[in-house]
Design a protein around this motif. Structure first.
Motif, mmCIF file in Angstrom:
data_model
loop_
_atom_site.group_PDB
_atom_site.id
_atom_site.type_symbol
_atom_site.label_atom_id
_atom_site.label_comp_id
_atom_site.label_asym_id
_atom_site.label_seq_id
_atom_site.Cartn_x
_atom_site.Cartn_y
_atom_site.Cartn_z
ATOM 1 N N PHE A 1 -4.106 6.549 2.362
ATOM 2 C CA PHE A 1 -3.112 6.468 1.300
ATOM 3 C C PHE A 1 -3.557 7.316 0.116
ATOM 4 N N TRP A 2 -2.560 7.791 -0.649
ATOM 5 C CA TRP A 2 -2.832 8.703 -1.761
ATOM 6 C C TRP A 2 -3.416 7.968 -2.954
ATOM 7 N N ARG A 3 -4.380 8.626 -3.623
ATOM 8 C CA ARG A 3 -4.944 8.140 -4.874
ATOM 9 C C ARG A 3 -5.119 9.322 -5.825
ATOM 10 N N GLY A 4 -4.894 9.049 -7.118
ATOM 11 C CA GLY A 4 -5.047 10.090 -8.117
ATOM 12 C C GLY A 4 -6.494 10.502 -8.307
ATOM 13 N N ASP A 5 -6.706 11.760 -8.690
ATOM 14 C CA ASP A 5 -8.065 12.274 -8.854
ATOM 15 C C ASP A 5 -8.715 11.807 -10.152
ATOM 16 N N GLY A 6 -7.941 11.585 -11.197
ATOM 17 C CA GLY A 6 -8.508 11.173 -12.472
ATOM 18 C C GLY A 6 -7.416 10.859 -13.471
ATOM 19 N N ASN A 7 -7.767 10.085 -14.485
ATOM 20 C CA ASN A 7 -6.775 9.687 -15.478
ATOM 21 C C ASN A 7 -6.227 10.871 -16.276
ATOM 22 N N PHE B 1 -5.100 13.485 -15.156
ATOM 23 C CA PHE B 1 -3.968 14.089 -14.450
ATOM 24 C C PHE B 1 -2.763 13.155 -14.386
ATOM 25 N N PHE B 2 -2.864 12.013 -15.030
ATOM 26 C CA PHE B 2 -1.783 11.026 -14.997
ATOM 27 C C PHE B 2 -0.618 11.514 -15.863
ATOM 28 N N ASN B 3 0.598 11.605 -15.271
ATOM 29 C CA ASN B 3 1.742 12.193 -15.956
ATOM 30 C C ASN B 3 2.552 11.213 -16.796
ATOM 31 N N ASN B 4 2.187 9.942 -16.718
ATOM 32 C CA ASN B 4 2.783 8.908 -17.549
ATOM 33 C C ASN B 4 4.296 8.811 -17.376
ATOM 34 N N GLY C 1 0.928 14.061 -9.197
ATOM 35 C CA GLY C 1 1.337 15.377 -8.723
ATOM 36 C C GLY C 1 0.421 15.907 -7.639
ATOM 37 N N ASP C 2 -0.061 17.115 -7.844
ATOM 38 C CA ASP C 2 -0.933 17.763 -6.854
ATOM 39 C C ASP C 2 -2.381 17.282 -6.926
ATOM 40 N N HIS C 3 -2.711 16.520 -7.943
ATOM 41 C CA HIS C 3 -4.105 16.084 -8.133
ATOM 42 C C HIS C 3 -4.331 14.726 -7.460
ATOM 43 N N VAL C 4 -4.160 14.696 -6.154
ATOM 44 C CA VAL C 4 -4.321 13.460 -5.390
ATOM 45 C C VAL C 4 -5.188 13.742 -4.162
ATOM 46 N N HIS C 5 -5.702 12.678 -3.593
ATOM 47 C CA HIS C 5 -6.468 12.745 -2.354
ATOM 48 C C HIS C 5 -6.190 11.477 -1.559
ATOM 49 N N LYS C 6 -6.505 11.498 -0.268
ATOM 50 C CA LYS C 6 -6.301 10.333 0.575
ATOM 51 C C LYS C 6 -7.599 9.527 0.662
ATOM 52 N N ASN C 7 -7.448 8.214 0.545
ATOM 53 C CA ASN C 7 -8.619 7.349 0.654
ATOM 54 C C ASN C 7 -8.923 7.058 2.127
ATOM 55 N N GLY C 8 -9.865 6.165 2.363
ATOM 56 C CA GLY C 8 -10.261 5.869 3.730
ATOM 57 C C GLY C 8 -9.169 5.236 4.561
ATOM 58 N N ARG D 1 0.830 -1.208 0.000
ATOM 59 C CA ARG D 1 0.000 0.000 0.000
ATOM 60 C C ARG D 1 0.862 1.255 0.000
ATOM 61 N N GLN D 2 1.950 1.241 0.764
ATOM 62 C CA GLN D 2 2.848 2.398 0.794
ATOM 63 C C GLN D 2 3.524 2.603 -0.558
ATOM 64 N N ASP D 3 3.935 1.516 -1.193
ATOM 65 C CA ASP D 3 4.587 1.624 -2.503
ATOM 66 C C ASP D 3 3.622 2.209 -3.534
ATOM 67 N N TYR D 4 2.411 1.719 -3.525
ATOM 68 C CA TYR D 4 1.453 2.210 -4.517
ATOM 69 C C TYR D 4 1.013 3.641 -4.198
ATOM 70 N N SER D 5 0.921 3.989 -2.926
ATOM 71 C CA SER D 5 0.558 5.352 -2.539
ATOM 72 C C SER D 5 1.621 6.350 -3.004
ATOM 73 N N HIS D 6 2.881 5.994 -2.826
ATOM 74 C CA HIS D 6 3.965 6.878 -3.289
ATOM 75 C C HIS D 6 3.939 6.995 -4.808
ATOM 76 N N TYR D 7 3.658 5.894 -5.487
ATOM 77 C CA TYR D 7 3.558 5.913 -6.940
ATOM 78 C C TYR D 7 2.444 6.860 -7.392
ATOM 79 N N GLN D 8 1.296 6.813 -6.721
ATOM 80 C CA GLN D 8 0.188 7.694 -7.069
ATOM 81 C C GLN D 8 0.545 9.167 -6.861
ATOM 82 N N GLN D 9 1.228 9.433 -5.772
ATOM 83 C CA GLN D 9 1.592 10.813 -5.471
ATOM 84 C C GLN D 9 2.545 11.377 -6.517
#
Length: 381
Positions: A158-164, A166-169, A148-155, A136-144
């Motif tokens: 951990f960080w999750r992206g707001d939408g595809n 904003f994905f920087n590829n 970038g700044d378009h992330v939010h924390k789930n329940g 979970r930590q590895d994937y959260s860091h990957y999402q962040q």
């Protein structure tokens, strides 16, 4: 339907068939033998006169011989309980021998359950939860990094992206270190086909154990007749003096065997199957994923290991020579394909677990595989 073409047995025929085991046929009177022949003839005539084409859809009746319940501690406990309990109720002279054997087999079953639950607890606390937290930590860091700044924390925090959108590829992926890239690209969910196959094989192993338990319950509760007197439980086998046929079981015996042996066994398999899938999905290494799948299997083999190692030759002989009747029926298409239902169940479970049930990586966005496909060292160790 094909399955409904099997004619049900009448109560009178069912009673006679229960007495018509190979071992007890010689004790039937001529009148009873005539009754059996007439009832059998009536049954087959009714089936032959069925204009639904059942002769095409089913084969002749399979004459299966009574058999033991297998070679493991559960079969040993069942055989010991049935034999020793009957002889104790009948006033056996070898009182201490039979009581000690019943106690030993019961403790052996308890020891098997203890080992399985202990290993389950250890796998959950020491391996599974640690692996879940790390992935979970590895994937959260990957999402962040990727959003970038378009992330939010789930329940779970951990960080999750707001939408595809904003994905920087690839550009953001290159900012990760090689170790971080490797950790992310080794996530099992990034390789769903490979992961699904490992989970499928593990689930089939659990299904095999579950099927044996379910069939054992069916034999004890349905196939074996219910009797009122404990003296009617065992019957001699004519061509084998050391064997005993379980001609019936009292209601209390069926209840105890089911509650003390089969119910814990089924619950253990279901729990082990679920926690095994969770641990495998949290294994952040494709090579370890394969090895962990093999390691889990030995937990299902403990019952055979304890039986082979700790059961005496005498107890093994008793297990092999305590025979339970099997159901007699015509072989239908459903019988031929029914076993495939376990494979269908395994496929449905694996699909549902990976795409809907799993909580190892909640909110997984399936955005790792496309990026890792561009990194040549993604699968290298």
């Amino acid at each position: 339907p094909i399955c409904s073409r099997l004619q049900p047995l009448s109560p009178s025929l069912l009673w006679v068939r229960r007495k018509m085991s190979r071992e007890s046929r010689t004790r039937l009177s001529r009148d009873e033998e005539s009754l059996v022949e007439s009832l059998d003839a009536g049954l087959y005539d009714e089936a032959d006169n069925d204009d639904s084409g059942s002769d095409i859809d089913r084969e002749e009746e399979i004459a299966e011989e009574p058999s033991s319940m297998g070679e493991d501690v559960f079969a040993l406990a069942t055989a010991s309980f049935v034999r020793d309990y009957v002889f104790l109720q009948s006033g056996s002279a070898a009182y201490h021998v039979r009581v000690s054997r019943m106690m030993f087999t019961f403790l052996l079953v308890c020891f098997c359950f203890f080992m399985q639950f202990f290993l389950l607890s250890a796998v959950y606390r020491l391996l599974c939860e640690v692996a879940v937290k790390q992935i979970r930590q590895d994937y959260s860091h990957y999402q962040q990094v990727m959003y970038g700044d378009h992330v939010h924390k789930n329940g779970n925090g951990f960080w999750r992206g707001d939408g595809n959108e904003f994905f920087n590829n690839v550009s953001a992926f290159e900012t990760l270190t090689d170790d971080e890239k490797h950790s992310v690209c080794q996530i099992p969910l990034a390789h769903p086909e490979y992961t699904a196959m490992i989970l499928f094989i593990w689930t089939l192993n659990c299904c095999a154990e579950l099927r044996n338990a379910v069939e054992g319950v069916s034999r004890v509760l349905q196939t074996v007749p219910t009797v009122d007197d404990v003296n009617d439980v065992l019957d001699k086998v004519e061509d084998n003096s050391s064997a005993a046929l379980v001609a019936g079981l009292t209601r209390s015996m069926k209840f105890l065997i089911t509650v003390l042996i089969f119910v814990p066994r089924i619950l253990t398999v279901l729990t082990l199957g679920f926690l095994g899938c969770r641990w495998l999905l949290a294994t952040n290494s494709l090579s370890d994923l394969f090895l962990n799948g093999l390691a889990l299997e030995f937990m299902l083999m403990l019952k055979e290991l304890l039986y082979v190692t700790l059961a005496s030759k005498r107890n093994k002989s008793i297990t092999d020579n305590t025979l339970l009747p099997v159901s007699h029926s015509h072989y239908t298409v459903c019988d031929s394909l029914g076993s495939a239902g376990w494979a269908v169940f395994a496929i449905v479970w694996v699909y549902a677990y990976i795409y809907h049930v799993q909580s190892v990586v909640p909110g997984y966005k399936w955005d790792v595989r496309p990026v890792c496909a561009t990194w040549k060292d993604a699968l290298s160790e």
